[in-house]
Design an enzyme around this catalytic site. Structure first.
Site, PDB file in Angstrom:
ATOM      1  N   ASP A   7      -6.142  22.751  -9.001  1.00  0.00           N
ATOM      2  CA  ASP A   7      -6.506  21.143 -10.292  1.00  0.00           C
ATOM      3  C   ASP A   7      -5.690  21.994 -10.772  1.00  0.00           C
ATOM      4  O   ASP A   7      -6.784  22.617 -12.337  1.00  0.00           O
ATOM      5  CB  ASP A   7      -7.733  20.981 -10.098  1.00  0.00           C
ATOM      6  CG  ASP A   7      -8.729  19.834 -10.848  1.00  0.00           C
ATOM      7  OD1 ASP A   7      -7.683  19.991 -12.277  1.00  0.00           O
ATOM      8  OD2 ASP A   7      -9.300  19.446 -11.059  1.00  0.00           O
ATOM      9  N   ARG A  36       1.121  -1.095   0.415  1.00  0.00           N
ATOM     10  CA  ARG A  36      -0.294   0.061  -0.027  1.00  0.00           C
ATOM     11  C   ARG A  36       0.864   1.390   0.170  1.00  0.00           C
ATOM     12  O   ARG A  36       0.437   2.241  -0.499  1.00  0.00           O
ATOM     13  CB  ARG A  36      -1.262  -0.019   0.927  1.00  0.00           C
ATOM     14  CG  ARG A  36      -1.913   1.339   1.416  1.00  0.00           C
ATOM     15  CD  ARG A  36      -2.872   1.109   2.217  1.00  0.00           C
ATOM     16  NE  ARG A  36      -2.873  -0.426   3.062  1.00  0.00           N
ATOM     17  CZ  ARG A  36      -2.982  -0.160   4.032  1.00  0.00           C
ATOM     18  NH1 ARG A  36      -2.394   0.670   5.035  1.00  0.00           N
ATOM     19  NH2 ARG A  36      -2.844  -0.734   4.983  1.00  0.00           N
ATOM     20  N   TYR A  51     -14.924  22.021 -11.810  1.00  0.00           N
ATOM     21  CA  TYR A  51     -15.545  20.028 -11.981  1.00  0.00           C
ATOM     22  C   TYR A  51     -16.159  19.823 -11.336  1.00  0.00           C
ATOM     23  O   TYR A  51     -16.570  19.884 -10.222  1.00  0.00           O
ATOM     24  CB  TYR A  51     -13.991  19.512 -11.696  1.00  0.00           C
ATOM     25  CG  TYR A  51     -14.344  17.600 -12.465  1.00  0.00           C
ATOM     26  CD1 TYR A  51     -14.197  17.849 -13.763  1.00  0.00           C
ATOM     27  CD2 TYR A  51     -14.783  17.263 -11.732  1.00  0.00           C
ATOM     28  CE1 TYR A  51     -13.977  16.428 -14.034  1.00  0.00           C
ATOM     29  CE2 TYR A  51     -14.677  15.655 -12.372  1.00  0.00           C
ATOM     30  CZ  TYR A  51     -14.458  15.565 -13.435  1.00  0.00           C
ATOM     31  OH  TYR A  51     -14.221  14.229 -13.848  1.00  0.00           O
ATOM     32  N   LYS A  60      -5.914  11.979 -18.174  1.00  0.00           N
ATOM     33  CA  LYS A  60      -6.548  12.425 -18.861  1.00  0.00           C
ATOM     34  C   LYS A  60      -4.773  13.235 -20.059  1.00  0.00           C
ATOM     35  O   LYS A  60      -4.783  12.062 -20.364  1.00  0.00           O
ATOM     36  CB  LYS A  60      -6.401  14.525 -18.554  1.00  0.00           C
ATOM     37  CG  LYS A  60      -7.936  15.002 -17.694  1.00  0.00           C
ATOM     38  CD  LYS A  60      -9.628  14.345 -18.608  1.00  0.00           C
ATOM     39  CE  LYS A  60     -10.175  14.091 -17.810  1.00  0.00           C
ATOM     40  NZ  LYS A  60     -10.858  14.809 -17.016  1.00  0.00           N
TER      41      LYS A  60
END
Ligand SMILES: *Cc1c(COP(=O)(O)O)cnc(C)c1O
Length: 392
Positions: free
Chosen positions: A180, A55, A108, A205
């Site tokens: 962002d 992890r 967003y 993206k």
């Protein structure tokens, strides 16, 4: 060093890759130790690239994290299973019950939903602010304001924010500044030089670039890195090494892809600017886009994503436009090699600090790597279908 050059070598440290070009996929949950001493060392250095438990990441992750941190210009990068998880992970790492958050009005949509639903339920209050507010942000700051969140340019409507001014005012009040930064990607702006504390990427993206992996990154400066890293660890955030491998593979061609997306999009946008049906372009490189002056000052290049507003139209006409395209496909997300088109309605319902005139339809395009002449022909046929409905 120029970014294109940096992209090729960044994160390719021999300690991760053992000398092969692309750091291999290390799949792991358990990591075994021979001695108590070895185990103790791994625990102590688990945040410094020692394998400790799956992890916490493997060399596949560490190499990619180092690459993104260096490209963004921060101290360290936390990885998340999506861009949205990076946003929620970063916000929840720095907000508690009773805190106040300043969120940009052009955020967003899922970011907005997070504030209005989950954060609200936790007793964290959000005030939305006009993306073009500039120095006026000072008036919205309260004693319990802990985070100022920016997204520049904004989703769909593409307002470019004055990041240095907003950051400066926030820091005068001890507020953490998060951005962002997905549109710029890690190569077209310098968020940390503009005063940002945490820069977030939907790696889904342009970093991944091939529309086949979901991933998010949050990069922090030295002051905020430990808290971001440890809180994201507490929330159990981790990513598959196979996905990280694909993201780091995509990263190596980011420079050439971005340059081509930009060039193709500018050709299409320039053509759209000549169309009588178009009211204005929402492309940061065009004067008609709010904050164009900040784009010129703060970004080194554009990319393939922009919107345009029509002078008139309705759902039926826009539907005729966007359906039956030859090359543009309808679908969410962007940043892959393919062109996408979206007719976007109801933007006014997603704005509370500003107003949006929804009587003029907006179309968002992602310009892919096809030849722009084919894309222009496709849009031209779309306008014909649109005009047939309008003039009926
Ligand atoms: C797509 C997107 C996100 C979310 O990324 P996912 O990986 O889809 O969760 C966040 N911010 C912006 C600006 C985006 O375009």
């Amino acid at each position: 060093m120029k970014k294109e050059t940096q992209i090729v070598s960044v994160g390719r440290d021999k300690k991760w890759s053992k000398g092969v070009i692309n750091p291999p996929v290390f799949r792991a949950s358990t990591v075994v130790f021979d001695t108590m001493e070895e185990m103790r060392f791994a625990i102590q250095n688990r945040a410094n690239g020692e394998m400790f438990y799956g992890r916490r990441g493997t060399p596949t992750h560490f190499a990619f994290q180092a690459a993104i941190a260096q490209l963004e210009g921060g101290e360290g990068t936390a990885l998340y299973p999506s861009g949205s998880a990076a946003i929620s992970g970063a916000l929840l790492s720095f907000l508690q019950s009773g805190d106040h958050l300043l969120m940009v009005d052009s955020a967003y949509e899922p970011t907005r939903d997070l504030c209005n639903k989950l954060l609200k339920g936790f007793g964290i209050e959000t005030t939305y602010y006009d993306p073009m507010i500039g120095e006026g942000i000072a008036e919205l700051i309260r004693p319990n304001t802990k985070v100022l969140f920016l997204e520049s340019p904004g989703s769909i409507t593409m307002e470019v924010q004055d990041v240095p001014t907003l950051s400066k005012i926030a820091h005068q009040h001890g507020i953490v500044v998060m951005l962002d930064n997905t549109w710029a990607s890690p190569i077209n702006s310098r968020p940390f030089e503009m005063g940002v504390d945490i820069s977030i990427q939907a790696a889904t993206k342009y970093i991944v670039g091939h529309s086949d992996v979901m991933m998010g990154t949050a990069t922090a400066n030295a002051e905020h890195w430990e808290q971001l890293r440890e809180h994201s660890y507490l929330m159990g955030q981790c990513t598959s090494p196979d996905d990280v491998y694909l993201a780091s593979r995509g990263l190596r061609t980011l420079g050439v892809r971005m340059a081509q997306h930009e060039q193709n999009a500018l050709k299409v946008a320039n053509w759209l600017a000549t169309r009588p049906e178009v009211d204005h372009l929402r492309h940061p490189a065009f004067e008609s886009c709010p904050g164009h002056e900040f784009f010129k000052r703060d970004f080194s290049a554009a990319n393939g994503l922009f919107s345009f507003v029509l002078k008139e139209g309705n759902l039926k006409a826009v539907t005729a436009f966007v359906e039956n395209m030859a090359h543009f496909k309808m679908g969410f997300s962007w940043g892959g090699y393919e062109s996408l088109i979206l007719g976007v309605f109801g933007i006014d319902k997603l704005r509370t600090a500003t107003q949006w005139d929804s009587s003029k339809p907006l179309i968002r395009l992602h310009i892919g790597l096809e030849n722009p002449e084919d894309l222009i022909a496709d849009l031209s046929a779309g306008f014909e279908r649109f005009n047939q409905v309008i003039t009926k």
